[in-house]
Design a protein around this motif. Sequence first.
Motif, PDB file in Angstrom:
ATOM      1  N   LYS A 135       0.946  -1.088   0.090  1.00  0.00           N
ATOM      2  CA  LYS A 135       0.017   0.005  -0.038  1.00  0.00           C
ATOM      3  C   LYS A 135       1.001   1.366  -0.042  1.00  0.00           C
ATOM      4  O   LYS A 135       0.508   2.281  -0.617  1.00  0.00           O
ATOM      5  N   TYR A 136       2.101   1.259   0.748  1.00  0.00           N
ATOM      6  CA  TYR A 136       2.854   2.319   0.533  1.00  0.00           C
ATOM      7  C   TYR A 136       3.426   2.757  -0.715  1.00  0.00           C
ATOM      8  O   TYR A 136       3.161   3.941  -1.220  1.00  0.00           O
ATOM      9  N   PHE A 137       3.713   1.793  -1.497  1.00  0.00           N
ATOM     10  CA  PHE A 137       4.212   2.245  -2.867  1.00  0.00           C
ATOM     11  C   PHE A 137       2.932   2.495  -3.753  1.00  0.00           C
ATOM     12  O   PHE A 137       3.149   3.014  -4.618  1.00  0.00           O
ATOM     13  N   THR A 138       2.032   1.902  -3.609  1.00  0.00           N
ATOM     14  CA  THR A 138       0.866   2.176  -4.327  1.00  0.00           C
ATOM     15  C   THR A 138       0.475   3.782  -3.961  1.00  0.00           C
ATOM     16  O   THR A 138      -0.098   4.262  -4.885  1.00  0.00           O
ATOM     17  N   LYS A 139       0.665   4.107  -2.539  1.00  0.00           N
ATOM     18  CA  LYS A 139       0.540   5.489  -2.315  1.00  0.00           C
ATOM     19  C   LYS A 139       1.390   6.401  -3.292  1.00  0.00           C
ATOM     20  O   LYS A 139       0.991   7.519  -3.589  1.00  0.00           O
ATOM     21  N   ILE A 140       2.533   5.992  -3.160  1.00  0.00           N
ATOM     22  CA  ILE A 140       3.532   6.857  -3.945  1.00  0.00           C
ATOM     23  C   ILE A 140       3.085   7.124  -5.293  1.00  0.00           C
ATOM     24  O   ILE A 140       3.086   8.006  -6.053  1.00  0.00           O
ATOM     25  N   ASN A 177       7.363  -1.959 -10.649  1.00  0.00           N
ATOM     26  CA  ASN A 177       8.279  -1.995  -9.336  1.00  0.00           C
ATOM     27  C   ASN A 177       7.390  -1.309  -8.093  1.00  0.00           C
ATOM     28  O   ASN A 177       8.087  -1.283  -7.130  1.00  0.00           O
ATOM     29  N   ALA A 178       6.188  -1.050  -8.422  1.00  0.00           N
ATOM     30  CA  ALA A 178       5.657  -0.235  -7.195  1.00  0.00           C
ATOM     31  C   ALA A 178       5.550  -1.259  -5.954  1.00  0.00           C
ATOM     32  O   ALA A 178       5.259  -0.664  -4.692  1.00  0.00           O
ATOM     33  N   PHE A 179       5.561  -2.514  -5.960  1.00  0.00           N
ATOM     34  CA  PHE A 179       5.516  -3.331  -4.744  1.00  0.00           C
ATOM     35  C   PHE A 179       6.874  -4.000  -4.292  1.00  0.00           C
ATOM     36  O   PHE A 179       6.903  -4.678  -3.491  1.00  0.00           O
ATOM     37  N   ASP A 180       8.072  -3.370  -4.793  1.00  0.00           N
ATOM     38  CA  ASP A 180       9.301  -3.708  -4.493  1.00  0.00           C
ATOM     39  C   ASP A 180       9.498  -3.454  -2.913  1.00  0.00           C
ATOM     40  O   ASP A 180       8.882  -2.221  -2.504  1.00  0.00           O
ATOM     41  N   VAL A 181      10.148  -4.097  -2.249  1.00  0.00           N
ATOM     42  CA  VAL A 181      10.257  -3.732  -0.744  1.00  0.00           C
ATOM     43  C   VAL A 181      11.465  -3.176  -0.584  1.00  0.00           C
ATOM     44  O   VAL A 181      12.694  -3.665  -1.171  1.00  0.00           O
ATOM     45  N   ILE A 182      11.701  -2.070   0.226  1.00  0.00           N
ATOM     46  CA  ILE A 182      12.813  -1.582   0.509  1.00  0.00           C
ATOM     47  C   ILE A 182      13.461  -1.944   1.691  1.00  0.00           C
ATOM     48  O   ILE A 182      12.712  -1.862   2.982  1.00  0.00           O
TER      49      ILE A 182
END
Length: 534
Positions: free
Chosen positions: A5-10, A181-186
């Motif tokens: 959800k974080y990267f979807t938000k970005i 790449n929206a769901f790649d984990v940092i």
Amino acid sequence: MNTQKYFTKIKSGFLLLAASLAIVSCESYLEEQPSTLIDSDYIFTTADGLKSGVVSLYKFNRDRYDAGTEDYMGAVLMSSRSDLALSRTGYTGLMGRYERGVSPVDQGANFASSLFWKHYYKIANKATEIINAAEVAENVEEDVRNQVMAEAKFFRAEAYFYLYRMYNNIFVTTKTVTLDNAFDVINDRSSEAEIFALLNSDLTFAIEHLNWVDTFGRVTKGTAKHVKAKVAMWQGDYTEAKNQAVSLIEEGPHSLVSTTADVFAGDRNHSESLFVIQAQDDLLGGGESTMMNANYVTQYFQISGIEANIEQGGRGFSRILPNLYLQGLLAADPDDTRDDDTYFRLKYYYTSGDNIGEEIEIYEPITDLSNPSSSYLNYYKRLHPSCIKFAQEDDNENSYLNRSNIMVYRLAETYLIAAEAILKSSGDPLPYINEVRKRAKATPLTSVDEQAILDERARELAFEGQRWFTLKRMGQTVIDRQMTSYAGDGEYYPSFLGAKDPRTNWKSYFINWPIAQIDLDLLGPDYPQNDGYN
């Protein structure tokens, strides 16, 4: 919220970029004309769209100042946490006294997450989208492409630089967020080498392609050189810092204005300005009203026989005040004009009644700890010195809320960067520090050391948002000494003793801000919190 959800938000934040273009009026502001077509294809594939996207970065950059969180904390928070401030009251006072914002799970950390962590990552992500789109856009003239990329790279570098100075454990990227790449984990922070490589690459490009002079409010070659000098100071590359600062001073069109009274006069559109955030009343895209000035000014107008007026600071509520340490630095030279109603208001005068024109002296500070005055609390509320750098002549003296332009970077700091960089590399720092002192009518120095630089930065730049970063850059020993010796007013403001004394609240690991748990939860499980907060 999970990582996905974080990267979807970005990614979904792009919609805010597009929507914002519809409200950014540029007839006066930055001289751009965003199209009414706000789809992504228009923004990222056409010259006008790319230019509109850059204009939106200025809007995003202003958001921290415009956010009304806890009396506009985002505009003043960093100043409240310095060794120069007495953070008297309000939630900003709690943060400034290190009662809040000291744990990953407290509300202060959550406020900082919104106002700084998420704010600057949003800017960096938007800038990256624009940069990468501009690189491949067809039918865009090369000078337009370079101008767009230079401004966007400046904002990306400044955003990551701010995050690094606050949080230390940050991640940087030059990749546009896509569906792939929206769901790649940092999972880990970027190394210092990676961070500084990107900062310097972006700023080098900006310096090469920006002009020395542009529309007031736009970043220029001088803005980028100034920030690159600051980055070099953080790297300990004092030769590079010296070269950038001296180049800006000697080669650019900028110069110090003639008096300290001129620095914050008018709309700040003058030769010393390197970057000014605009909030003029007649600009739809020019920002909102804030309480930035009100945070720094006492409630003198609550005394019978005096009305709020801009000359004496406007309408304030005594949140963040110059402490005894800063007052002592300003008073060290009786000829110094920086405490002469230009940067700070030390005295207040009746404006009506039988005593009109006379100095107000009805409340007393504590001067004798064994016999404190009975009126010291009202002194701090209503008669204490105020910082008046953020009052503007056309402000409404009867309102806490005003639209005023905000000076972010100015040439006086460049001179002090040059002095420090030369001190730590080669050459004579005296001409640069004394140029600032000469403008303030202060006696020239005959020798310079790091403490002299630190003291002069306090006199010249107090409450402009740079101090806490300067202490951190100078190292753990310096920030520990300054905070435990000078923050607040200690026993000279007795109600601040114990839990409310920033000198005793300070911990060495506060040199890095806690990454809010709400942000850590959106990153990989092994992403590192800053030391001391685990």
